[in-house]
Design an enzyme around this catalytic site. Sequence first.
Site, PDB file in Angstrom:
ATOM      1  N   LYS A 298     -27.530  19.963  35.632  1.00  0.00           N
ATOM      2  CA  LYS A 298     -26.239  20.253  35.007  1.00  0.00           C
ATOM      3  C   LYS A 298     -25.147  19.623  35.846  1.00  0.00           C
ATOM      4  CE  LYS A 298     -24.503  22.569  31.524  1.00  0.00           C
ATOM      5  NZ  LYS A 298     -25.152  22.955  30.255  1.00  0.00           N
TER       6      LYS A 298
ATOM      7  N   ALA B  10     -20.108  26.991  17.823  1.00  0.00           N
ATOM      8  CA  ALA B  10     -19.742  27.933  16.757  1.00  0.00           C
ATOM      9  C   ALA B  10     -19.699  27.204  15.404  1.00  0.00           C
ATOM     10  CB  ALA B  10     -18.387  28.571  17.066  1.00  0.00           C
ATOM     11  N   TRP B  11     -19.207  25.981  15.427  1.00  0.00           N
ATOM     12  CA  TRP B  11     -19.121  25.172  14.201  1.00  0.00           C
ATOM     13  C   TRP B  11     -20.501  24.955  13.574  1.00  0.00           C
ATOM     14  CZ3 TRP B  11     -21.166  20.081  13.992  1.00  0.00           C
ATOM     15  CH2 TRP B  11     -20.874  19.360  12.835  1.00  0.00           C
TER      16      TRP B  11
ATOM     17  N   GLY C 263     -15.676  31.830  19.908  1.00  0.00           N
ATOM     18  CA  GLY C 263     -15.459  30.400  20.096  1.00  0.00           C
ATOM     19  C   GLY C 263     -15.134  29.728  18.776  1.00  0.00           C
ATOM     20  N   PHE C 264     -14.712  28.477  18.859  1.00  0.00           N
ATOM     21  CA  PHE C 264     -14.509  27.691  17.627  1.00  0.00           C
ATOM     22  C   PHE C 264     -14.855  26.223  17.891  1.00  0.00           C
ATOM     23  CE2 PHE C 264     -10.434  25.534  18.618  1.00  0.00           C
ATOM     24  CZ  PHE C 264     -10.038  26.258  19.734  1.00  0.00           C
ATOM     25  N   GLY C 265     -15.661  26.006  18.931  1.00  0.00           N
ATOM     26  CA  GLY C 265     -16.040  24.640  19.303  1.00  0.00           C
ATOM     27  C   GLY C 265     -17.283  24.184  18.566  1.00  0.00           C
ATOM     28  N   ASN C 266     -17.902  23.182  19.140  1.00  0.00           N
ATOM     29  CA  ASN C 266     -19.051  22.540  18.516  1.00  0.00           C
ATOM     30  C   ASN C 266     -20.193  23.514  18.211  1.00  0.00           C
ATOM     31  OD1 ASN C 266     -21.825  21.006  19.479  1.00  0.00           O
ATOM     32  ND2 ASN C 266     -20.590  19.950  17.976  1.00  0.00           N
TER      33      ASN C 266
ATOM     34  N   ASP D 297     -21.215  19.381  27.060  1.00  0.00           N
ATOM     35  CA  ASP D 297     -21.178  20.844  27.170  1.00  0.00           C
ATOM     36  C   ASP D 297     -19.715  21.194  26.859  1.00  0.00           C
ATOM     37  OD1 ASP D 297     -22.987  23.221  28.274  1.00  0.00           O
ATOM     38  OD2 ASP D 297     -21.014  23.570  29.112  1.00  0.00           O
TER      39      ASP D 297
END
Length: 447
Positions: free
Chosen positions: A124, A240-241, A235-238, A164
């Site tokens: 990572k 959650a989308w 969240g509302f990023g990749n 990430d």
Amino acid sequence: MDLKKLVAELEAKNPAQPLYIQAAKEVLETIADFVNANPKYDKYAIVERVLEPERIVKFKVTWVNDRGEIQINRGYRVQHNMAIGPYKGGLRFHKTVTEDTMKFLAFEQTFKNSLTTLPMGGGKGGSDFDPTGKSEAEVMRFCQAFMTELQKYIGPETDVPAGDIGVGGREIGFMYGQYKRLRGEHVGVLTGKGLEWGGSLIRPEATGFGATYFLQGMLAQKGDSIKGKRVALSGFGNVAWGAALKLAELGAKVVTISGPDGYIIDEDGISTTEKIAYMDELLQTRNNVVAPFAQKFPSAKFIAGKKPWEAKVDIAMPCAIQNELTEEDAKTLIANGAKYVVEVSNMGCTAEAVTVLQQAQVAFAPGKAANAGGVATSGLEMSQNAMKLSWTAAEVDEKLNGIMNSIHDNCVKYGKEPNGYINYVKGANIAGFIKVADAMIAQGIAY
Ligand code: 2IT
């Protein structure tokens, strides 16, 4: 293994690294009985060895912002374990990134990648660079400066980073361009690439799709199904989308999403193409706020400064960041009748929250199992790069679905308790550990 002694050593050796201690302690506690029943692991000191990252690279990233001011950030790459394949794992650009964050994520990644069935070790990386409000030119300069140093340590057969939090297709593009400029090679050194230049179909959706396939396995295990279920996402990023897309397709009703500013509740469901597309639009503004969603859609309400776990739902899926769901949140969810909690963010729940959920017999999936679809599809991108061809969306999706089912089966195999409750945390940790441990034994005292 002596659990007490190992935990004491872990704490003494990693002072001021609470995230790493949290992640490692959970693994130690859940694999202890299994390790003690199989003396070969102690004979080769596998547990002690797996607790130590093979290498930590920490470097300076210097760049110039749009006002001509010199900026200094810290860059990291933790190469945790290479026993079963090249180091593989994402890059996180977020203001909270420290060596502790990177160590816990690389450690988790080793077990997660082992679960995918694909040959990938764990790593990572990232930086404390905060993308919020930065111009495209600033992000590009940062990515180029970051890759100028990182490229010394990575390669398609040694270490293959991806995205990430804070690193999406745009950032992967800027970093890939810089790698090519410095090395003169167009090779599969990063995943999450654009479709035109070596990327894989379904990779952007993969984490959310995979988590939803995993949830389907959990529901099926209890003779239940996804249709009509109320789901809280954070969240509302990749991530959650992707989950919203697949949940909508399968007939669930997503009622919440969230940002650092608060959460959105929408009783009509965040299920239409227009609403899900707007999530991505909001992400692209890089302002890191979710409130505008409520201005755009009249059925949506914005609750400032609160988390979505107070909503009445059947299923909660944290999709934002570590420790976003606490003991209090877990108690609220249980009181409101939630039956499933699926971590889609890495270590999305605190240790206390996990204990409370398990005690209430809520079906709980840890991130290293439920969110493995992202890295699994990165593994499929590496395969396609190696073969110099690309699979159709249907081919990738089918492989992803198969991988998530196999992870679910493995969790059940090693996590089923006498009363029938599936301890997915224990199942994932043991199944992930076995492959890495056996590979380390086979390869002698190397790391
Ligand atoms: O946490 C994760 O598994 C990721 N960010 C994806 C890593 C990858 O290499 O695709």
